[in-house]
Design an enzyme around this catalytic site. Structure first.
Site, PDB file in Angstrom:
ATOM      1  N   ASP A  63      -3.516  10.515  15.375  1.00  0.00           N
ATOM      2  CA  ASP A  63      -3.855  10.100  14.003  1.00  0.00           C
ATOM      3  C   ASP A  63      -4.620   8.780  14.023  1.00  0.00           C
ATOM      4  O   ASP A  63      -4.332   7.882  13.248  1.00  0.00           O
ATOM      5  CB  ASP A  63      -2.554   9.974  13.186  1.00  0.00           C
ATOM      6  CG  ASP A  63      -2.816  10.168  11.696  1.00  0.00           C
ATOM      7  OD1 ASP A  63      -3.915  10.637  11.339  1.00  0.00           O
ATOM      8  OD2 ASP A  63      -1.921   9.839  10.894  1.00  0.00           O
ATOM      9  N   VAL A 106       4.748   1.156   0.974  1.00  0.00           N
ATOM     10  CA  VAL A 106       5.072   0.109   1.953  1.00  0.00           C
ATOM     11  C   VAL A 106       5.209  -1.218   1.199  1.00  0.00           C
ATOM     12  O   VAL A 106       4.343  -1.577   0.395  1.00  0.00           O
ATOM     13  CB  VAL A 106       3.953  -0.017   3.016  1.00  0.00           C
ATOM     14  CG1 VAL A 106       4.340  -1.033   4.090  1.00  0.00           C
ATOM     15  CG2 VAL A 106       3.658   1.336   3.663  1.00  0.00           C
ATOM     16  N   GLY A 124       0.803   8.659   3.291  1.00  0.00           N
ATOM     17  CA  GLY A 124       1.438   9.967   3.216  1.00  0.00           C
ATOM     18  C   GLY A 124       2.957   9.910   3.329  1.00  0.00           C
ATOM     19  O   GLY A 124       3.647  10.777   2.791  1.00  0.00           O
ATOM     20  N   GLY A 181       0.851  -1.192   0.000  1.00  0.00           N
ATOM     21  CA  GLY A 181       0.000   0.000   0.000  1.00  0.00           C
ATOM     22  C   GLY A 181       0.874   1.226   0.000  1.00  0.00           C
ATOM     23  O   GLY A 181       2.107   1.130  -0.045  1.00  0.00           O
TER      24      GLY A 181
HETATM   25  N1  ATP Z   1       3.216  -3.486   9.319  1.00  0.00           N
HETATM   26  C1  ATP Z   1       2.414  -3.647   8.268  1.00  0.00           C
HETATM   27  N2  ATP Z   1       2.013  -4.872   7.892  1.00  0.00           N
HETATM   28  C2  ATP Z   1       1.209  -5.055   6.829  1.00  0.00           C
HETATM   29  N3  ATP Z   1       0.751  -4.053   6.046  1.00  0.00           N
HETATM   30  C3  ATP Z   1       1.114  -2.799   6.360  1.00  0.00           C
HETATM   31  C4  ATP Z   1       1.971  -2.525   7.475  1.00  0.00           C
HETATM   32  N4  ATP Z   1       2.166  -1.193   7.543  1.00  0.00           N
HETATM   33  C5  ATP Z   1       1.453  -0.672   6.541  1.00  0.00           C
HETATM   34  N5  ATP Z   1       0.831  -1.604   5.810  1.00  0.00           N
HETATM   35  C6  ATP Z   1      -0.021  -1.430   4.615  1.00  0.00           C
HETATM   36  O1  ATP Z   1       0.417  -0.287   3.922  1.00  0.00           O
HETATM   37  C7  ATP Z   1      -0.667   0.635   3.772  1.00  0.00           C
HETATM   38  C8  ATP Z   1      -0.126   2.047   3.839  1.00  0.00           C
HETATM   39  O2  ATP Z   1       0.213   2.335   5.175  1.00  0.00           O
HETATM   40  P1  ATP Z   1       0.613   3.776   5.668  1.00  0.00           P
HETATM   41  O3  ATP Z   1       0.578   3.744   7.144  1.00  0.00           O
HETATM   42  O4  ATP Z   1       1.886   4.185   5.023  1.00  0.00           O
HETATM   43  O5  ATP Z   1      -0.461   4.742   5.058  1.00  0.00           O
HETATM   44  P2  ATP Z   1      -1.975   5.025   5.451  1.00  0.00           P
HETATM   45  O6  ATP Z   1      -2.194   4.668   6.879  1.00  0.00           O
HETATM   46  O7  ATP Z   1      -2.843   4.328   4.452  1.00  0.00           O
HETATM   47  O8  ATP Z   1      -2.112   6.561   5.257  1.00  0.00           O
HETATM   48  P3  ATP Z   1      -1.538   7.706   6.200  1.00  0.00           P
HETATM   49  O9  ATP Z   1      -0.280   8.162   5.596  1.00  0.00           O
HETATM   50  O10 ATP Z   1      -2.587   8.733   6.180  1.00  0.00           O
HETATM   51  O11 ATP Z   1      -1.313   7.117   7.560  1.00  0.00           O
HETATM   52  C9  ATP Z   1      -1.655   0.278   4.889  1.00  0.00           C
HETATM   53  O12 ATP Z   1      -2.953   0.618   4.565  1.00  0.00           O
HETATM   54  C10 ATP Z   1      -1.480  -1.225   4.998  1.00  0.00           C
HETATM   55  O13 ATP Z   1      -2.311  -1.866   4.073  1.00  0.00           O
END
Ligand code: ATP
Ligand code: MG
Length: 412
Positions: free
Chosen positions: A208, A92, A88, A85
């Site tokens: 957040d 990932v 911001g 995914g």
């Molecule tokens: N530790 C993890 N294990 C599995 N998937 C993850 C993990 N961390 C993040 N992800 C995946 O990556 C995506 C993006 O995460 P990220 O926290 O960067 O952004 P977000 O939460 O969607 O947006 P924001 O930047 O507003 O927090 C998540 O929605 C999730 O699906």
């Protein structure tokens, strides 16, 4: 030599008390390891300085410093097919570590979050994540394994959460609807995570709280991720911290948006929004809905007060497979968390207690009645049955009640 014995003490008693006093002294003089703040880091741009400073911190986990070339190996050169995914901070990727990558590393899948150099976030958010997650450890917070800092590049390495984010699970198109019991289990796990932060010796305001920052393991245990916006709570006489208003639209408390005053009660409001999303199956903000319905809280708030409207609020995909009393309690809790005046919101510890009571009641019901059908209120559901397409619900007895051991580990 005469030992001086204070009046009223026997010699033995005196020795005993002296020993006790000296032990107490040892405890008192033992260095107190305080959790470090961003401002305590001597050279924030250097990973070694960050590591040095963190290593003196009491709860410091053993964070690992990765090189960019190690991370390339782990993620197959940051390949698109490994992408989980993007938020911001940046993309990932899924990866895998073991002791071939670095000696002593436990073999496990990981999530590797790389900074988008053209994005809005940067070194500050990366460092905040390391400072908070490097020192706070709890079963409802995601585990940070390590990080990388090479030239402009900033990367974070976390434990991999197999069910991804709550956002994906709850709102993904064509997905199987999550069962009521699973939703309440996730709410409880996330609430425990926030309560842990708020009750810490030096409280943390998460700032957040939203469905995309709640990650899920294979048993739907919730863990909070993303501490880029987290802040140390007010200390001493202060009632709040003043900050630039940041967060995500649809989740931030009204008084925080108006004044920039940050308190733990702002997180409680955001929790109320997420609880409402779990109950209704609807996003907190949705510009594709009719104008009056775009903000979930504004749309649903008048209905929350009227128990007769319960059926209209709760996610129709649940097909009434929930206990009415449990749903009423959850709705009342959401309403309280969403109070306009922060004074009337409950603390996260109080929220945890209410959610635990919901689980206890449901567990008792289920244990006394193994048939899922009796959980289904036919009267309540008449209108859903009329010509409505059947929706599959991810309510799996095998998942939640496999055996008594699983039952315990699920906390249900
Ligand atoms: N530790 C993890 N294990 C599995 N998937 C993850 C993990 N961390 C993040 N992800 C995946 O990556 C995506 C993006 O995460 P990220 O926290 O960067 O952004 P977000 O939460 O969607 O947006 P924001 O930047 O507003 O927090 C998540 O929605 C999730 O699906
Ligand atoms: Mg996130």
């Amino acid at each position: 030599m005469n030992e001086k014995v204070p009046k009223g003490r026997t010699k033995n008693a005196s020795r005993h008390e002296e020993e006790k006093e000296s032990n107490e002294m040892k405890i008192r003089t033992c260095p107190v390891f305080k959790r470090l703040s961003l401002s305590d880091i001597s050279d924030p741009s250097s990973p070694m300085s960050v590591m040095d400073d963190l290593s003196n911190s009491f709860t410091s986990q053993k964070l690992r410093v990765f090189t960019l070339s190690e991370l390339r190996v782990i993620t197959h050169n940051f390949s698109r097919s490994n992408m989980l995914g993007e938020g911001g901070f940046g993309p990932v990727y899924k990866g895998f570590i073991d002791d071939k990558v670095k000696p002593g590393l436990e073999a496990q899948p990981v999530a590797v979050k790389a900074l988008d150099l053209h994005g809005h976030q940067g070194h500050r958010e990366w460092l905040a994540e390391i400072i908070f997650l490097g020192q706070l450890s709890n079963e409802n917070l995601v585990k940070l394994i390590g990080f990388c800092c090479e030239e402009e590049q900033r990367v974070l390495v976390y434990e991999y959460m197999p069910r991804g984010s709550l956002e994906n699970q709850l709102f993904r198109r064509n997905s199987v609807a999550m069962a009521w019991g699973i939703r309440m289990k996730i709410a409880l796990g996330a609430a425990r995570g926030l309560a842990f932060l708020h009750e810490a010796e030096k409280p943390v305001i998460y700032r957040d709280f939203k469905t995309s920052n709640i990650l899920l393991d294979s048993n739907y245990n919730a863990r909070l991720s993303d501490f880029g916006l987290a802040k140390d709570g007010p200390e001493g006489e202060h009632t709040h911290v003043t900050t630039r208003v940041m967060g995500t639209q649809g989740y931030a408390a009204p008084e925080y948006i108006m004044t920039g005053h940050l308190t733990t009660m702002n997180d409680v409001y955001s929790f109320g929004v997420v609880l409402l999303e779990l109950i209704t199956g609807k996003r907190s903000m949705d510009s594709t809905r009719a104008r009056k319905e775009q903000s979930l809280v504004e749309w649903v708030r008048p209905m929350l007060r009227d128990q007769r409207k319960l059926g209209r609020i709760i996610d129709p995909r649940l097909e009434c497979q929930y206990k009415t009393e449990a749903a009423q309690t959850a709705v009342a809790l959401a309403l309280k968390c969403l109070s306009q005046n922060p004074k009337y919101r409950p603390t996260m510890c109080e929220v945890v207690k209410v959610l635990e009571s919901i689980q206890e009641v449901e567990t008792r019901e289920r244990n006394g009645n193994k048939e899922a059908n009796k959980f289904f209120d036919t009267k309540k559901c008449r209108h859903y049955r009329k010509g409505k397409r059947h929706v599959n619900i991810a309510y799996s007895d095998s998942l939640l009640y496999k055996d008594s051991k699983t039952k315990q580990s699920n906390g249900i």
